[in-house]
Design a protein around this motif. Structure first.
Motif, PDB file in Angstrom:
ATOM      1  N   ASP A 247     -26.820 -48.963  15.988  1.00 21.75           N
ATOM      2  CA  ASP A 247     -27.466 -48.429  14.787  1.00 21.75           C
ATOM      3  C   ASP A 247     -27.688 -46.926  14.904  1.00 21.75           C
ATOM      4  O   ASP A 247     -27.467 -46.170  13.941  1.00 21.75           O
TER       5      ASP A 247
ATOM      6  N   ASP B  83     -26.102 -44.019  12.517  1.00 24.06           N
ATOM      7  CA  ASP B  83     -26.934 -43.008  11.862  1.00 24.06           C
ATOM      8  C   ASP B  83     -26.448 -41.599  12.198  1.00 24.06           C
ATOM      9  O   ASP B  83     -26.415 -40.712  11.324  1.00 24.06           O
TER      10      ASP B  83
ATOM     11  N   TYR C   3     -23.250 -40.934  10.267  1.00 25.14           N
ATOM     12  CA  TYR C   3     -23.549 -40.730   8.845  1.00 25.14           C
ATOM     13  C   TYR C   3     -24.159 -39.347   8.629  1.00 25.14           C
ATOM     14  O   TYR C   3     -23.856 -38.667   7.637  1.00 25.14           O
TER      15      TYR C   3
ATOM     16  N   ARG D   1     -26.481 -53.098   8.110  1.00 25.59           N
ATOM     17  CA  ARG D   1     -27.336 -51.987   7.691  1.00 25.59           C
ATOM     18  C   ARG D   1     -28.263 -51.608   8.834  1.00 25.59           C
ATOM     19  O   ARG D   1     -28.847 -52.480   9.494  1.00 25.59           O
ATOM     20  N   THR D   2     -28.377 -50.311   9.079  1.00 25.89           N
ATOM     21  CA  THR D   2     -29.263 -49.835  10.135  1.00 25.89           C
ATOM     22  C   THR D   2     -30.707 -49.819   9.634  1.00 25.89           C
ATOM     23  O   THR D   2     -30.988 -50.007   8.436  1.00 25.89           O
TER      24      THR D   2
ATOM     25  N   GLY E   9     -31.332 -47.574   6.841  1.00 25.24           N
ATOM     26  CA  GLY E   9     -30.723 -47.887   5.563  1.00 25.24           C
ATOM     27  C   GLY E   9     -29.283 -47.465   5.406  1.00 25.24           C
ATOM     28  O   GLY E   9     -28.761 -47.471   4.277  1.00 25.24           O
TER      29      GLY E   9
ATOM     30  N   ASP F 116     -25.459 -48.184   5.534  1.00 27.27           N
ATOM     31  CA  ASP F 116     -24.616 -49.372   5.477  1.00 27.27           C
ATOM     32  C   ASP F 116     -23.338 -49.179   6.284  1.00 27.27           C
ATOM     33  O   ASP F 116     -22.785 -48.075   6.356  1.00 27.27           O
ATOM     34  N   TYR F 117     -22.869 -50.267   6.884  1.00 27.01           N
ATOM     35  CA  TYR F 117     -21.574 -50.289   7.568  1.00 27.01           C
ATOM     36  C   TYR F 117     -20.954 -51.667   7.364  1.00 27.01           C
ATOM     37  O   TYR F 117     -21.641 -52.637   7.037  1.00 27.01           O
TER      38      TYR F 117
END
Length: 709
Positions: free
Chosen positions: A72, A76, A79, A116-117, A120, A122-123
């Motif tokens: 996660d 993040d 992202y 979802r981490t 928030g 999404d993957y």
């Protein structure tokens, strides 16, 4: 990238404690992840497909899998740098034939992957065993003709994430071992350990479509006898990041305090791919305090289990710690074995008695496995599996001149062989430089023109007796499309066959070969350039086809120069100091081998089968899933049912009580007292009768061939 790559080691210490997110960010930053991603994205990070493959090879035991929190955090970070097209592919190395609903996606969800981490982001969660596409693996690769997941192939950047843990066979299992789980076949053990060598498989993947970056999750590691199978957590507060899997594994092994090349997986990949150069290590390599590696006695015992045997498979399955609350078990006998074995593994690090019992059990199983394999070498060759291997050499390393010199190299040796006196079997041989010069020939009743059409001279090596398989790479052809130069890897059973009882390995050699087609002869010559398992110092020679009786028959001439490595027991005995014992053994073994080899040439001409061993096929999945414990489970169910029905039949009375006070019994009210046992006997009758028939046929065949019973 024009500069030395960096392998980063980020560690949390008492003097400088760092939380896991900081360790991860520090490691990937120093190892150059963002620069490599930017180079690949070419200014469009949002469009770059990034695939993460965290190790999820656990059965509900989170301590043996990559931390979901770390994945996660990495999602993040990606992202935040503008990479929004992110997928997580489930990798799993354990065989799942005894579990229900245990695919990679189910395993990932049990571990906490939900797409979802916590922040928030999404993957996508993808199954690397589904939606596969063909890959252009070269003909020299062990994976030639295999597929890979489209998610893997279409990813613009792949990040391989491994758990930091020990392994009862490899010693440790890190990034290279995790790549076995990224391959598409669900049954990893069958396809990538038994059917093929694991190091060959990983090397082929690294050569064709490798990951671009590697991370080792060592924040909380799993150590002990079998940390990859039975979780034994240890806080090690470390994250390792590197652009190369081999470098990452070398660093991980050094932090465990073990020789990095003690792992057959790592050493095999290094042998095939070479050691990476131009790398800098940024970080502290002080071994983890309190770390426990698997005892050497256990590792050696497990390595003696043949990967293509059911004992190795049974151990690999039963050693995994299973949480019965999270997975459904289909094999109750295997579940009980697993509970006993994992209990021993869990206590072996602290309890000497448990360690002794574990090593004794695995050692007994490995000794049995070795003896069974050795017995098959000589007496049940049809039970041995043929080998699927890589070429094990780089064809680009050998120019045409290396092939053209082979004939000149062999000519003096062949002159000596032709001048030697023939023995009673018309074979010539002599010891030279601790090796053997040997020659034999046979004239067969086959027209020369027909013989050379049916028996391809380029395939002569595969006509040799006890040939188990190999790989051929054609280098050049003539104007008629015939092979003139090729590189070949050949594997044979241990020679003589009884050497297998003393630990003798299979003969495994790589050869350069040149073929000459003349008007009155055809000839293949070869020279050994490598022996991957060091079973041979050299195995050079030639096969020549010549017309006889004006072409009405064919003459086959074989000349070889060989020197094989003796097992340690025979090296201690030093047979060269006892020629009176050695020479008859050598003469007998060469006579047997080449007599059968010449028989194989005739069988090839006549279209008769002669190959030893069983080939692999797509139907082998059913064979692979069959385990002794499954058969034991079925037998136990039958036995329990038989006993239950037998007891019921003895306690109840047939018929009914009439008004006259007598029991009235009709013929159909009675049944055999032990009917279930009779049904069990009828079920087993075909197997027993088939065994008797097969034994009788084998004895009859041996009598016809004049073999001793």
């Amino acid at each position: 990238m024009g500069a030395s790559a960096v392998a980063a080691v980020a560690r949390s210490t008492r003097a400088r404690p760092l939380p896991p997110p900081r360790l991860l960010a520090d490691a990937v930053d120093r190892a150059g992840l963002w620069g490599r991603l930017a180079e690949r994205a070419a200014g469009r990070p949002g469009e770059l497909a990034v695939l993460l493959t965290p190790g999820a090879s656990s059965y509900g035991d989170k301590s043996t899998a990559v931390s979901v929190e770390m994945v996660d955090q990495l999602v993040d970070l990606l992202y935040g740098h503008g990479y929004h097209n992110i997928a997580v592919g489930g990798t799993r190395c354990g065989p799942d034939v005894w579990l229900e609903e245990s695919g990679p996606i189910d395993a990932c969800r049990r571990l906490g992957y939900h797409g979802r981490t916590q922040r928030g982001v999404d993957y996508r969660l993808v199954d690397l065993t589904e939606d596969v596409a063909p890959v252009a693996f070269p003909a020299s690769s062990v994976l030639h003709g295999s597929d890979m997941s489209r998610s893997w192939l279409e990813a613009g950047f792949r990040i391989n994430i491994a758990k930091n843990c020990t392994h009862p066979e490899f010693g440790y299992a890190l990034c290279l071992a995790n790549l076995l789980g990224a391959l598409p076949q669900p049954d990893k053990h069958h396809h990538y350990r038994a059917r093929r060598d694991g190091a060959d498989v990983v090397a082929a993947l690294l050569a064709a479509c490798p990951p671009d970056f590697h991370i080792i999750d060592a924040v909380v590691s799993s150590h002990g006898c079998a940390g990859a199978y039975v979780g034994r957590p240890l806080e090690t507060g470390t994250v390792i990041a590197a652009p190369d899997a081999i470098v990452a594994d070398l660093i991980g092994a050094l932090l465990m305090g073990v020789d990095p090349l003690s792992s057959p997986l790592t050493s095999g990949v290094v042998r095939l791919c070479g050691m990476p150069t131009d790398y800098e290590v940024d970080g502290d390599l002080t071994p983890y305090p309190g770390w426990r590696n698997p005892p050497r006695s256990l590792v050696e015992a497990v390595r003696r289990l043949h990967p293509d045997g059911r004992v190795h498979r049974l151990f690999s399955i039963a050693s995994w710690q299973v949480d019965p609350a999270q997975v459904a078990v289909t094999d109750t006998a295997l579940a009980r074995l697993s509970r006993g074995l994992t209990t021993l593994i869990r206590h072996a690090d602290e309890n000497p008695a448990a360690l002794a019992a574990l090593c004794a059990a695995v050692g007994a199983a490995s000794t049995t496995s070795v003896m069974v394999q050795a017995w098959r070498n000589g007496y049940a060759k049809d039970k041995i599996r043929r080998r699927e291997v890589s070429l094990a050499v780089d064809p680009r390393s050998y120019p045409d001149s290396a092939f053209d010199r082979i004939a000149d190299f062999l000519r003096p040796m062949e002159g000596i062989i032709d001048a030697l006196p023939a023995d009673a079997w018309q074979m010539r041989w002599r010891h030279v430089d601790d090796g053997i010069l040997f020659g034999c020939e046979r004239t067969i009743n086959a027209p020369y023109a027909q013989f050379i059409r049916r028996v391809d001279i380029a395939h002569s090596i595969s006509y040799m007796t006890d040939y188990l398989g190999g790989r051929v790479h054609v280098v050049s052809r003539d104007d008629e499309g015939r092979v003139t130069r090729q590189i070949e890897r050949n594997i044979y059973l241990a020679q003589p066959n009884y050497m297998a009882f003393y630990g003798g390995p299979p003969i495994d050699v790589c050869k350069l070969e040149t073929i000459v087609y003349g008007d009155r002869s055809q000839r293949i010559s070869w020279r050994t350039v490598r022996s991957p398992n060091r079973s041979a110092a050299y195995d050079d020679g030639s096969v020549t086809y010549l017309p006889a009786d004006h072409g009405r028959r064919t003459r086959i001439v074989i000349r070889v120069r060989q020197r094989f490595t003796l097992p340690l027991t025979w090296q201690v005995l030093r047979p060269e100091t006892r020629p009176a014992v050695r020479d008859p053994l050598v003469q007998d073994s060469y006579r047997r081998f080449f007599t059968r080899t010449l028989d194989n040439f005739e069988a090839e001409y006549e279209g008769r089968p002669y190959r030893v061993g069983r080939p692999w096929s797509e139907q082998d999945d059913d064979w692979a899933s069959e385990l002794p414990t499954q058969q034991l489970t079925v037998a136990a169910q039958l036995a329990r049912g038989a006993v239950r029905e037998a007891l019921d039949s003895t306690t109840g009375r047939p018929g009914e009580l009439g008004p006259d006070g007598f029991w009235h019994v009709r013929p159909h009210d009675t049944r055999p007292r032990f009917q279930p046992l009779e049904e069990l006997r009828e079920t087993l009758r075909p197997a027993l009768s088939g065994f008797r028939q097969g034994l009788w046929e084998a004895v009859s065949r041996d009598r016809r061939l004049g073999r001793p019973l």
